[in-house]
Write an enzyme that holds these catalytic residues in place. Structure first.
Site, PDB file in Angstrom:
ATOM      1  CG  HIS A 122      -1.888   1.261   1.215  1.00 32.76           C
ATOM      2  ND1 HIS A 122      -3.199   1.083   0.517  1.00 32.76           N
ATOM      3  CD2 HIS A 122      -1.525   2.417   1.509  1.00 32.76           C
ATOM      4  CE1 HIS A 122      -3.804   2.230   0.908  1.00 32.76           C
ATOM      5  NE2 HIS A 122      -2.991   3.200   1.272  1.00 32.76           N
ATOM      6  CB  CYS A 123       2.109   3.483  -2.771  1.00 33.07           C
ATOM      7  SG  CYS A 123       2.997   4.744  -2.671  1.00 33.07           S
ATOM      8  N   PRO A 124       1.564   5.157   0.329  1.00 35.93           N
ATOM      9  CG  PRO A 124       2.998   5.918   2.040  1.00 35.93           C
ATOM     10  CD  PRO A 124       2.851   4.592   1.094  1.00 35.93           C
TER      11      PRO A 124
END
Length: 393
Positions: A196-198
């Site tokens: 999950h890429c912020p």
């Protein structure tokens, strides 16, 4: 919508993707005569945020996308106004215009890749409305007297001759396909989950990994472009005024700021690009690289460098398994949560599941019969058993 399940048929485990069946419609248009019909995205059980009527799906941290856009557009405006515009005057012919045009087009290209990465379904697997049926006692595992069927916490899957485990997800109430994982931020099971890429506010998975890598790699090239032409502008000031490099740098503070900014950014996006080039060449995801460490064990998904790259960049991206704009019966949140909670196997032991007027007792971890496994080849699924083989294309 699809329901995913591992079932046992005639002594064999079968991985199935089934269309969910909608409740029958009554003559007045209401489902079941009473259920309210809503768009699927309005009754979504994950943590995603939707825009334009469900046409764009983001993660719950979608606000970080605005920060990422600012970090791209802000330096771009500074470069165009204080560097590229001056180069248009200093370069002979149309070279100065070309520098500006290439940069503007490249910046727009990076922004489009950002939108394609963060605003689309990354490969979310729809949740089951209820848990799959436990394995029957017949043609299954050995149970003691009076034992009831039980649901396995995981099942053995053989991929290219290597055994991996397919785990059960209590939240989505399904057996996750290989390389799938549940994202705790988006609260969804995602196919070929990478991370999950912020920075893009979205999970990176099967349907947006290609765009994610292109976004990161293109951002690294854009940083090199800005960094290089800032030094070119400083050099042109030195030559035109016959001064030292230090005095030339004081005459264009915007170039100095951009040089420092792009140098720091390049360490991030450049390093990330190199890391993902390694992952693509070995057919790993970020999640698998940190959790399974295939350097110490065989990687069942590695097909060789060329085929690994072709799998990422030269294959057709599968369609989404979710129609967020479809009209579906509105779920009762209380019932949905209670159904999931009743099935939770937090305590290792006997768990009682109450569904309306009946009870089912589900036990935790049965041992899978070593002679009955699910074998997945490179392009098809082969169900193997001692007595017979069944191929599923």
């Amino acid at each position: 919508m699809y329901n995913y399940n591992l079932t046992k048929d005639k002594g064999q485990f079968v991985f199935t993707a089934m269309n969910s069946v909608a409740p029958p419609e009554s003559h007045d248009g209401a489902v079941g005569g009473a259920a309210e019909m809503v768009r699927a995205y309005r009754d979504w059980q994950g943590s995603n945020k939707f825009f334009l009527g469900g046409r764009f799906v983001f993660g719950p941290d979608v606000r970080s996308v605005a920060l990422t856009i600012f970090l791209i557009v802000g330096p771009s405006a500074v470069f165009c106004v204080f560097v590229a515009r001056k180069l248009m005057d200093d370069f002979s012919g149309d070279w100065g215009i070309a520098v500006m045009a290439v940069y503007v087009v490249s910046t727009l290209y990076v922004l489009v890749l950002l939108l394609l990465t963060s605003g689309r379904d990354p490969g979310i697997i729809p949740r089951n409305s209820q848990p799959p049926e436990p394995e029957s006692c017949e043609n299954s595992l050995e149970f003691g007297n009076g034992a009831r069927p039980r649901l396995a916490r995981s099942k053995d899957v053989v991929i290219n001759g290597i055994t991996v485990k397919v785990k059960y997800c209590d939240t989505c109430m399904l057996y996750r396909p290989p390389r799938c994982s549940h994202c705790s931020i988006c609260d969804n099971c995602v196919e070929h989950f990478d991370h999950h890429c912020p920075w893009v506010g979205q999970c990176i998975g099967l349907r947006n990994y290609r765009f994610f890598f292109m976004f990161v790699f293109s951002s690294a090239l854009l940083c090199l472009y800005v960094h290089g032409f800032c030094w070119v502008y400083i050099k042109m000031i030195m030559n035109s005024e016959d001064i030292s490099i230090w005095r030339a740098m004081t005459k264009t503070p915007a170039s100095i700021v951009l040089i420092i900014y792009t140098f720091l950014a390049l360490w991030f996006v450049g390093g990330l690009s190199v890391f993902h080039l390694y992952l693509i060449s070995t057919n790993q995801s970020t999640y698998e690289n940190f959790r399974y460490q295939y350097s110490r064990r065989a990687n069942p998904y590695n097909k060789g460098i060329i085929r690994n790259f072709m799998e990422v960049f030269c294959t057709i991206i599968p369609s989404s398994k979710n129609n967020f704009r479809a009209k579906v019966p509105k779920k009762n949140a209380t019932q949905s949560n209670s159904a999931s909670a009743r099935f939770s196997t937090k305590h290792m032991g006997n768990v009682k599941v109450e569904q309306q007027h009946q009870e089912k007792e589900i036990w935790d971890e049965p041992t899978i019969d070593s002679h009955t496994v699910l074998t997945i080849g490179s392009s098809r699924i082969t169900l193997a058993n001692d007595d017979h083989n069944t191929n599923w294309q």
